[in-house]
Design a protein around this motif. Structure first.
Motif, mmCIF file in Angstrom:
data_model
loop_
_atom_site.group_PDB
_atom_site.id
_atom_site.type_symbol
_atom_site.label_atom_id
_atom_site.label_comp_id
_atom_site.label_asym_id
_atom_site.label_seq_id
_atom_site.Cartn_x
_atom_site.Cartn_y
_atom_site.Cartn_z
ATOM 1 N N GLY A 1 -14.630 51.433 45.500
ATOM 2 C CA GLY A 1 -13.632 52.603 46.217
ATOM 3 C C GLY A 1 -12.754 53.181 45.366
ATOM 4 O O GLY A 1 -12.716 52.980 44.303
ATOM 5 N N VAL A 2 -12.055 54.425 45.706
ATOM 6 C CA VAL A 2 -11.314 55.238 44.944
ATOM 7 C C VAL A 2 -10.130 54.692 44.687
ATOM 8 O O VAL A 2 -9.354 53.992 45.593
ATOM 9 C CB VAL A 2 -11.155 56.704 45.744
ATOM 10 C CG1 VAL A 2 -10.496 57.527 45.194
ATOM 11 C CG2 VAL A 2 -12.655 57.122 45.947
ATOM 12 N N ASN A 3 -9.606 54.961 43.485
ATOM 13 C CA ASN A 3 -8.083 54.643 43.224
ATOM 14 C C ASN A 3 -7.209 54.779 44.304
ATOM 15 O O ASN A 3 -7.118 56.017 44.814
ATOM 16 C CB ASN A 3 -7.747 55.492 41.952
ATOM 17 C CG ASN A 3 -8.412 54.850 40.616
ATOM 18 O OD1 ASN A 3 -9.002 53.759 40.700
ATOM 19 N ND2 ASN A 3 -8.382 55.612 39.681
ATOM 20 N N LEU B 1 -3.713 45.391 57.449
ATOM 21 C CA LEU B 1 -2.789 46.056 58.410
ATOM 22 C C LEU B 1 -1.242 45.622 57.865
ATOM 23 O O LEU B 1 -0.308 45.448 58.434
ATOM 24 C CB LEU B 1 -2.802 44.902 59.641
ATOM 25 C CG LEU B 1 -4.364 45.124 60.427
ATOM 26 C CD1 LEU B 1 -4.292 43.844 61.375
ATOM 27 C CD2 LEU B 1 -4.171 46.513 61.192
ATOM 28 N N GLY B 2 -1.141 45.861 56.336
ATOM 29 C CA GLY B 2 0.018 45.751 55.877
ATOM 30 C C GLY B 2 -0.282 45.410 54.195
ATOM 31 O O GLY B 2 -1.003 45.163 53.855
ATOM 32 N N GLU B 3 1.076 45.130 53.598
ATOM 33 C CA GLU B 3 0.967 45.119 52.138
ATOM 34 C C GLU B 3 0.865 43.570 51.748
ATOM 35 O O GLU B 3 0.901 43.207 50.556
ATOM 36 C CB GLU B 3 2.119 45.840 51.491
ATOM 37 C CG GLU B 3 2.083 47.321 51.716
ATOM 38 C CD GLU B 3 3.196 48.057 50.783
ATOM 39 O OE1 GLU B 3 3.010 48.494 49.828
ATOM 40 O OE2 GLU B 3 4.233 48.155 51.498
ATOM 41 N N LEU C 1 -4.237 50.505 57.993
ATOM 42 C CA LEU C 1 -4.615 50.897 59.419
ATOM 43 C C LEU C 1 -3.469 50.735 60.076
ATOM 44 O O LEU C 1 -3.041 51.590 61.255
ATOM 45 C CB LEU C 1 -5.518 50.041 59.809
ATOM 46 C CG LEU C 1 -6.272 50.347 61.363
ATOM 47 C CD1 LEU C 1 -6.988 51.712 61.041
ATOM 48 C CD2 LEU C 1 -7.273 49.363 61.845
ATOM 49 N N ASP C 2 -2.377 50.121 59.600
ATOM 50 C CA ASP C 2 -1.018 49.881 59.983
ATOM 51 C C ASP C 2 -0.187 51.203 59.834
ATOM 52 O O ASP C 2 0.856 51.572 60.499
ATOM 53 C CB ASP C 2 -0.323 48.792 59.455
ATOM 54 C CG ASP C 2 -0.234 48.906 57.894
ATOM 55 O OD1 ASP C 2 -1.381 49.136 57.307
ATOM 56 O OD2 ASP C 2 0.944 48.965 57.327
ATOM 57 N N GLY C 3 -0.745 52.068 58.851
ATOM 58 C CA GLY C 3 0.314 53.220 58.502
ATOM 59 C C GLY C 3 -0.320 54.551 59.212
ATOM 60 O O GLY C 3 -0.003 55.660 58.832
HETATM 61 P P1 GDP Z 1 -6.039 50.549 44.429
HETATM 62 O O1 GDP Z 1 -5.720 51.532 43.458
HETATM 63 O O2 GDP Z 1 -7.319 50.936 45.322
HETATM 64 O O3 GDP Z 1 -6.390 49.344 43.747
HETATM 65 O O4 GDP Z 1 -4.686 50.560 45.309
HETATM 66 P P2 GDP Z 1 -3.819 49.197 45.650
HETATM 67 O O5 GDP Z 1 -4.029 48.003 45.809
HETATM 68 O O6 GDP Z 1 -2.909 49.318 44.137
HETATM 69 O O7 GDP Z 1 -2.872 49.931 46.869
HETATM 70 C C1 GDP Z 1 -2.196 51.039 46.759
HETATM 71 C C2 GDP Z 1 -0.979 50.860 47.568
HETATM 72 O O8 GDP Z 1 -1.494 50.542 48.902
HETATM 73 C C3 GDP Z 1 -0.147 49.771 47.389
HETATM 74 O O9 GDP Z 1 1.309 49.999 47.555
HETATM 75 C C4 GDP Z 1 -0.366 48.690 48.377
HETATM 76 O O10 GDP Z 1 0.574 47.866 48.665
HETATM 77 C C5 GDP Z 1 -0.568 49.561 49.486
HETATM 78 N N1 GDP Z 1 -1.685 49.126 50.616
HETATM 79 C C6 GDP Z 1 -2.834 48.192 50.217
HETATM 80 N N2 GDP Z 1 -3.320 47.986 51.397
HETATM 81 C C7 GDP Z 1 -2.518 48.077 52.651
HETATM 82 C C8 GDP Z 1 -2.488 48.050 53.796
HETATM 83 O O11 GDP Z 1 -3.236 47.549 54.626
HETATM 84 N N3 GDP Z 1 -1.291 48.481 54.656
HETATM 85 C C9 GDP Z 1 -0.420 49.006 53.872
HETATM 86 N N4 GDP Z 1 0.732 49.579 54.512
HETATM 87 N N5 GDP Z 1 -0.271 49.267 52.630
HETATM 88 C C10 GDP Z 1 -1.219 48.726 51.738
#
Ligand code: GDP
Length: 303
Positions: free
Chosen positions: A109-111, A282-284, A257-259
């Motif tokens: 997946g993308v950054n 669905l959240g952090e 999906l929560d956002g």
């Molecule tokens: P990566 O670069 O793909 O590894 O992304 P990260 O895991 O660092 O996540 C990027 C941001 O998205 C972070 O601030 C996470 O807390 C937030 N995040 C990840 N999954 C979710 C989610 O399901 N819901 C919400 N609201 N935030 C998420």
């Protein structure tokens, strides 16, 4: 109910618009369908899914002789679930975990889509289930990616196999699989780089990483999960198409999906790519990852 809670934005959006639609059009007619199409479109349900749904709805309305718009809601949910599920058997939707052997899950997946967070959440769930989990820091490209995975490893209490920044990800995978075998881990979850700026390089890297895993453990990786950010709507769909070309994605994790109020993207992904959504974010927090359940999802939106 976490699943329901996480869908609040999408549900509020859908429910408000549907209530309004039903109130304005008492009888089911062509204009009603047109506005329904618009609502679904705005929720990112996806063109193909909408066309199919509207066709089937019209047939069903004729068959059951439905006149009143308030009687159509149940039909919409039922049809959406049917369209989502298609002719998949249930088992297809679950993760392919090996019984008494190592299972390797490769994350792509993308950054920024939430890949690292999802890996952490999933590791936590497996650990709660009593499994021995290890992580592989395969994103050696992005500054900070290794540390970020280590933070999750510490939080969850699982080992992280890593090399330095800039190292060959395939070498990391080799070590990780060897180490996971030696330590008799049940599940090894592998992070990968997510730079999409150079598509060809990314594809080559994924291919190489996957080959090493396959060579070191026949049958692995059992799952290749693609993380997509639900809030990016149609962009997520484009990304999915690219990754689908690069590697055989076995499932999708739809994060954040929560956002979004446009949770219809789940349906578009399944319909247009034929890849099941296996989990939704669905959240952090650590326990904000849920297995995707189409029925619960659709009925949650329309109920
Ligand atoms: P990566 O670069 O793909 O590894 O992304 P990260 O895991 O660092 O996540 C990027 C941001 O998205 C972070 O601030 C996470 O807390 C937030 N995040 C990840 N999954 C979710 C989610 O399901 N819901 C919400 N609201 N935030 C998420």
């Amino acid at each position: 109910d976490k699943f329901r809670e996480g869908l609040t934005k999408t549900r509020d959006n859908f429910t408000t618009k549907m209530n309004d639609l039903v109130a304005r059009y008492r009888t089911v007619d062509e204009d009603f369908f047109e506005e329904l199409e618009e609502i679904l479109f705005e929720a990112d349900v996806g063109f193909e899914t909408i066309v199919k749904l509207i066709d089937e709805l019209k047939m069903e309305v004729r068959r059951q002789n439905i006149k009143d718009t308030k009687d159509i809601r149940g039909v919409i949910s039922k049809k959406l679930v049917e369209i989502y599920q298609g002719d998949d058997d249930e088992e297809n939707a679950l993760l392919q975990l090996q019984e008494d052997e190592l299972t390797v899950i490769l994350f792509v997946g993308v950054n920024g889509v939430g890949k690292t967070t999802t890996i952490g959440k999933l590791a936590h769930q497996f650990k709660e289930d009593g499994k021995k989990v290890m992580l592989a820091a395969g994103d050696t490209f992005r500054a900070g990616a290794i540390e970020q995975l280590e933070v999750w490893g510490q939080r969850v209490g699982v080992d992280v196999i890593k090399h330095g920044e800039g190292a060959d990800p395939a070498a990391v995978m080799y070590d990780a699989v060897q180490s996971a075998k030696a330590k008799k881990a049940d599940i090894l979850i592998c992070d990968t780089a997510g730079r999409l700026q150079n598509k060809v390089n990314l594809m080559k890297e994924l291919e190489k990483v996957k080959k090493v895993i396959e060579r070191e453990l026949p049958g692995a990786p059992q799952e290749v999960l693609l993380a997509l950010d639900a809030t990016t709507g149609q962009n997520a769909l484009t990304q999915a198409k690219i990754f689908k070309e690069a590697t055989n994605v076995t499932g999708i994790v739809l994060t954040k999906l929560d956002g979004t109020a446009k949770g219809g993207i789940v349906l578009a992904i399944k319909q247009e790519l034929g890849i099941p959504v296996k989990f939704v974010g669905l959240g952090e927090k650590m326990d904000d990852l849920q297995p995707f359940d189409a029925e619960k999802y659709v009925y949650g939106l329309f109920a």
